[in-house]
Design a protein around this motif. Sequence first.
Motif, PDB file in Angstrom:
ATOM      1  N   VAL A 250       8.385   3.667  -3.968  1.00 53.09           N
ATOM      2  CA  VAL A 250       9.280   3.524  -2.824  1.00 53.09           C
ATOM      3  C   VAL A 250       8.516   2.800  -1.726  1.00 53.09           C
ATOM      4  N   LEU A 251       9.105   1.736  -1.224  1.00 51.73           N
ATOM      5  CA  LEU A 251       8.473   0.921  -0.200  1.00 51.73           C
ATOM      6  C   LEU A 251       9.521   0.596   0.862  1.00 51.73           C
ATOM      7  N   ALA A 252       9.211   0.957   2.078  1.00 56.13           N
ATOM      8  CA  ALA A 252      10.124   0.696   3.199  1.00 56.13           C
ATOM      9  C   ALA A 252      11.507   1.281   2.930  1.00 56.13           C
ATOM     10  N   GLY A 253      11.539   2.449   2.288  1.00 58.40           N
ATOM     11  CA  GLY A 253      12.792   3.145   2.058  1.00 58.40           C
ATOM     12  C   GLY A 253      13.616   2.645   0.891  1.00 58.40           C
ATOM     13  N   GLN A 254      13.129   1.693   0.104  1.00 60.25           N
ATOM     14  CA  GLN A 254      13.871   1.217  -1.064  1.00 60.25           C
ATOM     15  C   GLN A 254      13.017   1.306  -2.316  1.00 60.25           C
ATOM     16  N   GLU A 255      13.706   1.465  -3.427  1.00 66.03           N
ATOM     17  CA  GLU A 255      13.033   1.602  -4.713  1.00 66.03           C
ATOM     18  C   GLU A 255      12.469   0.258  -5.138  1.00 66.03           C
ATOM     19  N   VAL A 256      11.237   0.292  -5.663  1.00 64.59           N
ATOM     20  CA  VAL A 256      10.586  -0.949  -6.089  1.00 64.59           C
ATOM     21  C   VAL A 256       9.953  -0.750  -7.453  1.00 64.59           C
ATOM     22  N   LEU A 257       9.765  -1.877  -8.138  1.00 61.58           N
ATOM     23  CA  LEU A 257       8.942  -1.899  -9.344  1.00 61.58           C
ATOM     24  C   LEU A 257       7.486  -2.019  -8.905  1.00 61.58           C
ATOM     25  N   LEU A 258       6.605  -1.299  -9.522  1.00 64.93           N
ATOM     26  CA  LEU A 258       5.181  -1.346  -9.156  1.00 64.93           C
ATOM     27  C   LEU A 258       4.370  -1.590 -10.402  1.00 64.93           C
ATOM     28  N   VAL A 259       3.500  -2.611 -10.321  1.00 63.94           N
ATOM     29  CA  VAL A 259       2.625  -2.967 -11.440  1.00 63.94           C
ATOM     30  C   VAL A 259       1.210  -3.111 -10.884  1.00 63.94           C
TER      31      VAL A 259
ATOM     32  N   THR B 288       0.806  -1.223   0.000  1.00 59.60           N
ATOM     33  CA  THR B 288       0.000   0.000   0.000  1.00 59.60           C
ATOM     34  C   THR B 288       0.842   1.278   0.000  1.00 59.60           C
ATOM     35  N   PRO B 289       1.921   1.402   0.840  1.00 59.03           N
ATOM     36  CA  PRO B 289       2.675   2.663   0.858  1.00 59.03           C
ATOM     37  C   PRO B 289       3.309   3.040  -0.485  1.00 59.03           C
ATOM     38  N   ALA B 290       3.558   2.060  -1.376  1.00 57.50           N
ATOM     39  CA  ALA B 290       4.204   2.358  -2.665  1.00 57.50           C
ATOM     40  C   ALA B 290       3.236   2.929  -3.685  1.00 57.50           C
ATOM     41  N   LEU B 291       1.892   2.816  -3.403  1.00 57.15           N
ATOM     42  CA  LEU B 291       0.878   3.242  -4.368  1.00 57.15           C
ATOM     43  C   LEU B 291       0.557   4.710  -4.124  1.00 57.15           C
ATOM     44  N   ASP B 292       0.970   5.592  -5.045  1.00 60.29           N
ATOM     45  CA  ASP B 292       0.713   7.012  -4.884  1.00 60.29           C
ATOM     46  C   ASP B 292      -0.665   7.350  -5.432  1.00 60.29           C
ATOM     47  N   LEU B 293      -1.100   8.588  -5.217  1.00 65.99           N
ATOM     48  CA  LEU B 293      -2.443   9.014  -5.608  1.00 65.99           C
ATOM     49  C   LEU B 293      -2.652   8.954  -7.115  1.00 65.99           C
ATOM     50  N   ALA B 294      -1.631   9.315  -7.884  1.00 62.73           N
ATOM     51  CA  ALA B 294      -1.792   9.299  -9.346  1.00 62.73           C
ATOM     52  C   ALA B 294      -2.008   7.886  -9.855  1.00 62.73           C
ATOM     53  N   SER B 295      -1.227   6.949  -9.361  1.00 61.51           N
ATOM     54  CA  SER B 295      -1.390   5.559  -9.783  1.00 61.51           C
ATOM     55  C   SER B 295      -2.737   5.019  -9.331  1.00 61.51           C
TER      56      SER B 295
END
Length: 478
Positions: free
Chosen positions: A118-127, A96-103
Amino acid sequence: MSRGHSSRGSLTRNIVGSTTAVAALAVLLTGLVTWQTAAHGAEQREREQLTRQATVLSRVPDLTPLLFNGAQALGGPNGEEFAVLTPDGRVAGAATPALDLASRAELLAGRPVSTMGVLAGQEVLLVGRPGPRGGAVVLTEPYSVVERNTGRIRRSTVLPLVAGLLGAALAGALLARRTARPLVAAARAAHRLADGERGVGAIVDGPREAAEIIRALNVLDASLARSENRQRDFLLSVSHELRTPLTALQGYAEALADGLIEPERLPEVGRILAGETLRLDRFLGDLLDLARLEAEDFRLDTGRTDLSALVAEAAAFWAGPGEGQGVRPRVERAAGPEPSGPESTGPEPAGPGSAGPPVLVDTDAFRVRQLIDGLVRNALRVTPAGGELVLAVRPAAGGGAHLQVRDSGPGLTDDDVRVAFDGGALYERYRATRPVGSGLGLAIAHRLSGLLGGTIRVEGHGPEGGAVFTVTLPPTAG
């Protein structure tokens, strides 16, 4: 510098170095391309995998937080995290924290999302993939997975690139050996030729270009052998010709000194000495003429010259010596330019002193007269008493003129024609059977013709039965 060393290095080293350099450049470029595309390829593969998983989960009829509980069990070792976006906009799950309002807005609008977060302070791929009844499924994966796969791909390409570089160097060495071997053999043959060895006979081998070089060397070898044999024969004949009058001069001089010549024979001995001296003088004169013609600073004094008058003048001069042998030179001229070559279709005979219509060219009159005199002297020597000696002049089509000297002597064979202008060649063949001169006259005529910008050719038998020498002069000498 010695033959075996050169500041440029050997051909083998150059070829190996060149092929290795080209291979290294290719490996470098390939490595750079691979290095740059490895990260993109690894990221693309991970996104496609996440997309497939998200697509499967998004097709579940009811996207509720209960889906998260079942999907989270599919996570595996790559640290994938899930989140569920309900149709009313609520989000549940570790991603949930990686999902921004635009997405979130894109997914609620029914459009898929593939981005970074960004999830738990690290960069992630989000799909994210929207569901058929609203809502969406969101999957994330740490970007460190992509970096780890990128490093694995890059390391896997090092060995093939190094192997390609070594293979190129080996191929270059083999190519260099195959190319250099015939060239080295050709160089050795050339050095042997330069050292005076003949009959080298290098083996024709290697690529087409190298084989052509070796064939050219073999042709040069044969030509040098023939030329040197002719020169050797010529020098022997020169020695013989010099020795004969010198022996006569020495013999009579010693007899005179010892008082062995009777007084009544003194006029006869004087005539013999004068004749041998004249013979020797002519021979040495021919040698000097040939040497002068070969000099680089040979000069022509060109001017407007009437060849008709020059030929008539030469015929008048040679009428006296010709009558002494029962031969009367005659001049033959044409009415106009020839359409195709030196043979005339309508000659106009004339006496020795008749000039006829002018045939004008810009040339060196003195040298042209020297050329005519040399040819006439040769022709007169072989023309029998009562025979014919013809001097012909006519304009050439396109400018210039043809001069021709024909006789009714024994003529020349086809083999004679091939070597007629080689110094001493015909002399060596016929000195025992025909009247001959120094053996240099035709070589002088050939050289003079070239210096005047023209050509000379010979036919073995002409209209009068003997040889035909045709000189073609351009409108302007040189």
